[in-house]
Design an enzyme around this catalytic site. Sequence first.
Site, PDB file in Angstrom:
ATOM      1  N   CYS A  26       0.816  -1.227   0.000  1.00  0.00           N
ATOM      2  CA  CYS A  26       0.000   0.000   0.000  1.00  0.00           C
ATOM      3  C   CYS A  26       0.844   1.268   0.000  1.00  0.00           C
ATOM      4  O   CYS A  26       0.319   2.357  -0.255  1.00  0.00           O
ATOM      5  CB  CYS A  26      -0.939  -0.002   1.193  1.00  0.00           C
ATOM      6  SG  CYS A  26      -2.095  -1.377   1.162  1.00  0.00           S
ATOM      7  N   HIS A  49      -3.324   7.368   2.565  1.00  0.00           N
ATOM      8  CA  HIS A  49      -3.706   6.034   2.096  1.00  0.00           C
ATOM      9  C   HIS A  49      -5.102   5.715   2.628  1.00  0.00           C
ATOM     10  O   HIS A  49      -5.412   5.993   3.788  1.00  0.00           O
ATOM     11  CB  HIS A  49      -2.692   5.010   2.610  1.00  0.00           C
ATOM     12  CG  HIS A  49      -3.082   3.594   2.287  1.00  0.00           C
ATOM     13  ND1 HIS A  49      -3.548   3.218   1.054  1.00  0.00           N
ATOM     14  CD2 HIS A  49      -3.083   2.473   3.063  1.00  0.00           C
ATOM     15  CE1 HIS A  49      -3.816   1.921   1.069  1.00  0.00           C
ATOM     16  NE2 HIS A  49      -3.548   1.447   2.273  1.00  0.00           N
ATOM     17  N   ASN A  95      -9.953  -0.100   0.074  1.00  0.00           N
ATOM     18  CA  ASN A  95      -8.485  -0.009   0.048  1.00  0.00           C
ATOM     19  C   ASN A  95      -7.988  -0.564  -1.286  1.00  0.00           C
ATOM     20  O   ASN A  95      -8.086  -1.762  -1.540  1.00  0.00           O
ATOM     21  CB  ASN A  95      -7.930  -0.804   1.227  1.00  0.00           C
ATOM     22  CG  ASN A  95      -6.411  -0.733   1.324  1.00  0.00           C
ATOM     23  OD1 ASN A  95      -5.737  -0.286   0.395  1.00  0.00           O
ATOM     24  ND2 ASN A  95      -5.871  -1.190   2.444  1.00  0.00           N
TER      25      ASN A  95
HETATM   26  N1  ACO Z   1     -18.178  -8.747   9.226  1.00  0.00           N
HETATM   27  C1  ACO Z   1     -18.672  -8.988  10.433  1.00  0.00           C
HETATM   28  N2  ACO Z   1     -17.905  -9.296  11.498  1.00  0.00           N
HETATM   29  C2  ACO Z   1     -16.562  -9.356  11.293  1.00  0.00           C
HETATM   30  C3  ACO Z   1     -15.994  -9.147  10.027  1.00  0.00           C
HETATM   31  C4  ACO Z   1     -16.860  -8.814   8.967  1.00  0.00           C
HETATM   32  N3  ACO Z   1     -16.416  -8.554   7.726  1.00  0.00           N
HETATM   33  N4  ACO Z   1     -14.654  -9.269  10.135  1.00  0.00           N
HETATM   34  C5  ACO Z   1     -14.389  -9.567  11.419  1.00  0.00           C
HETATM   35  N5  ACO Z   1     -15.544  -9.633  12.133  1.00  0.00           N
HETATM   36  C6  ACO Z   1     -15.716  -9.912  13.546  1.00  0.00           C
HETATM   37  C7  ACO Z   1     -14.597 -10.763  14.079  1.00  0.00           C
HETATM   38  O1  ACO Z   1     -14.867 -12.116  13.873  1.00  0.00           O
HETATM   39  C8  ACO Z   1     -14.604 -10.381  15.541  1.00  0.00           C
HETATM   40  O2  ACO Z   1     -15.664 -11.081  16.175  1.00  0.00           O
HETATM   41  P1  ACO Z   1     -15.513 -11.600  17.685  1.00  0.00           P
HETATM   42  O3  ACO Z   1     -15.296 -10.390  18.526  1.00  0.00           O
HETATM   43  O4  ACO Z   1     -16.809 -12.304  17.910  1.00  0.00           O
HETATM   44  O5  ACO Z   1     -14.320 -12.513  17.649  1.00  0.00           O
HETATM   45  C9  ACO Z   1     -14.972  -8.883  15.529  1.00  0.00           C
HETATM   46  O6  ACO Z   1     -15.616  -8.674  14.259  1.00  0.00           O
HETATM   47  C10 ACO Z   1     -13.771  -7.969  15.667  1.00  0.00           C
HETATM   48  O7  ACO Z   1     -12.768  -8.337  14.717  1.00  0.00           O
HETATM   49  P2  ACO Z   1     -11.409  -7.563  14.598  1.00  0.00           P
HETATM   50  O8  ACO Z   1     -10.604  -8.113  13.464  1.00  0.00           O
HETATM   51  O9  ACO Z   1     -10.746  -7.521  15.946  1.00  0.00           O
HETATM   52  O10 ACO Z   1     -11.918  -6.095  14.210  1.00  0.00           O
HETATM   53  P3  ACO Z   1     -11.189  -4.705  14.310  1.00  0.00           P
HETATM   54  O11 ACO Z   1     -11.977  -3.794  15.154  1.00  0.00           O
HETATM   55  O12 ACO Z   1      -9.730  -4.827  14.582  1.00  0.00           O
HETATM   56  O13 ACO Z   1     -11.345  -4.159  12.804  1.00  0.00           O
HETATM   57  C11 ACO Z   1     -10.063  -3.912  10.773  1.00  0.00           C
HETATM   58  C12 ACO Z   1     -10.762  -4.863  11.747  1.00  0.00           C
HETATM   59  C13 ACO Z   1     -11.102  -3.034  10.146  1.00  0.00           C
HETATM   60  C14 ACO Z   1      -9.375  -4.742   9.710  1.00  0.00           C
HETATM   61  C15 ACO Z   1      -9.023  -3.044  11.491  1.00  0.00           C
HETATM   62  O14 ACO Z   1      -8.221  -3.821  12.319  1.00  0.00           O
HETATM   63  C16 ACO Z   1      -8.126  -2.269  10.534  1.00  0.00           C
HETATM   64  O15 ACO Z   1      -8.558  -1.378   9.824  1.00  0.00           O
HETATM   65  N6  ACO Z   1      -6.811  -2.507  10.550  1.00  0.00           N
HETATM   66  C17 ACO Z   1      -5.835  -1.754   9.749  1.00  0.00           C
HETATM   67  C18 ACO Z   1      -5.864  -2.095   8.305  1.00  0.00           C
HETATM   68  C19 ACO Z   1      -4.847  -1.242   7.573  1.00  0.00           C
HETATM   69  O16 ACO Z   1      -4.554  -0.123   7.945  1.00  0.00           O
HETATM   70  N7  ACO Z   1      -4.243  -1.717   6.537  1.00  0.00           N
HETATM   71  C20 ACO Z   1      -3.250  -0.864   5.868  1.00  0.00           C
HETATM   72  C21 ACO Z   1      -2.419  -1.520   5.001  1.00  0.00           C
HETATM   73  S1  ACO Z   1      -3.222  -2.669   3.946  1.00  0.00           S
HETATM   74  C22 ACO Z   1      -2.010  -3.275   2.865  1.00  0.00           C
HETATM   75  O17 ACO Z   1      -0.860  -2.923   2.928  1.00  0.00           O
HETATM   76  C23 ACO Z   1      -2.355  -4.335   1.910  1.00  0.00           C
END
Ligand code: ACO
Length: 322
Positions: free
Chosen positions: A114, A249, A279
């Site tokens: 990214c 980004h 993204n």
């Molecule tokens: N729909 C519904 N529920 C979901 C989904 C979904 N699509 N995905 C995960 N969940 C659930 C999980 O199972 C979990 O359930 P549980 O609590 O019962 O176990 C809950 O939601 C929380 O999951 P987390 O993964 O902990 O969610 P989080 O709040 O961390 O959000 C996210 C996830 C959006 C991916 C976040 O962590 C994020 O944005 N991270 C950074 C991403 C980023 O910046 N990437 C940049 C570079 S990308 C690249 O280089 C390719």
Amino acid sequence: MSPRSILAGIGAYLPERVVTNDELARTVDTTDAWIQERTGIQQRHFAAPHETAAFMGTAAARTALADAGAQPSDVDGIILATSTPDQAFPATALRVQAALGVTKGFGFDIAAACAGFVYALSVADSMIKAGQAKGVLVIGSEVYSRILNWADRGTCVLFGDGAGAVFLRAGEGTGTDQGILSTHIHAQGTLGDILYVDGAVGQPDKPGHLVMHGREVFRHAVSRLAEAVEEALAANNLKAADIDWLVPHQANRRIIDAMGRKLGLSTDRVVITVEQHANTSAASVPLALHQAWTDGRIKRGELVLLEALGGGLVWGSALVRM
Ligand code: ACO
């Protein structure tokens, strides 16, 4: 005085097919509410089979050249950032070169996930400053829909496809401060296992799917990007208040908002496209730049800060006087 890299033109391409969160929720165990609340994403574009990184990169490059009033004969280098190339080789940049009818100069790809566009901009700027090129196309083009694991709802809802490009022209050294003022790029390979693709053509029977430990990435993204912003400001003796636009980004609305707050920028000074594009990895920054450029928000003379972070871990910034 070494020449400045002027952003002479900006272009973009998005696949025709739009997929909303609700449409995705028909095949993935997710909801529109979860996706919007965690990321801000409402929809993304997914490529058709013919819309490869080279196809989309070529289309974005054509619009960047047209925007600059430039011809393929003005191009003496193409640097294309992608993690989803058409082929292991030739470089996707060279497929674009051939499609554009460019017959001279160099071309190569950069793999920095990214942060790829910011990396490519940094390399192109260095080459222009060194006098190695006068007109360089810098492209980010990605088809992440081809590397998503549809059984992993934590990642497959986050990404989209598209391409963005800028045409850099060596400035005449007129004494104005137009162009790229600074770039800073960083990497920490020890964090390679928090965001990666688990295969490639060099691996037996492993085409590769994206794997992400989202919370870990989130934590690093907020602190590394905040440092990158400080670094860019300090290197140019500027204050946050001097920045007219932040073009970050587009991974997650919450990370973008945190960066805007850090700079003290009101939300209307932060370009946000994550809702529409999701993204798009290396394409996300030039796609956002293109949107704010073509709708007239970003104007010539304004100071624009670009920043990105991706799998590697890799991150960086570019500060540009438009
Ligand atoms: N729909 C519904 N529920 C979901 C989904 C979904 N699509 N995905 C995960 N969940 C659930 C999980 O199972 C979990 O359930 P549980 O609590 O019962 O176990 C809950 O939601 C929380 O999951 P987390 O993964 O902990 O969610 P989080 O709040 O961390 O959000 C996210 C996830 C959006 C991916 C976040 O962590 C994020 O944005 N991270 C950074 C991403 C980023 O910046 N990437 C940049 C570079 S990308 C690249 O280089 C390719």
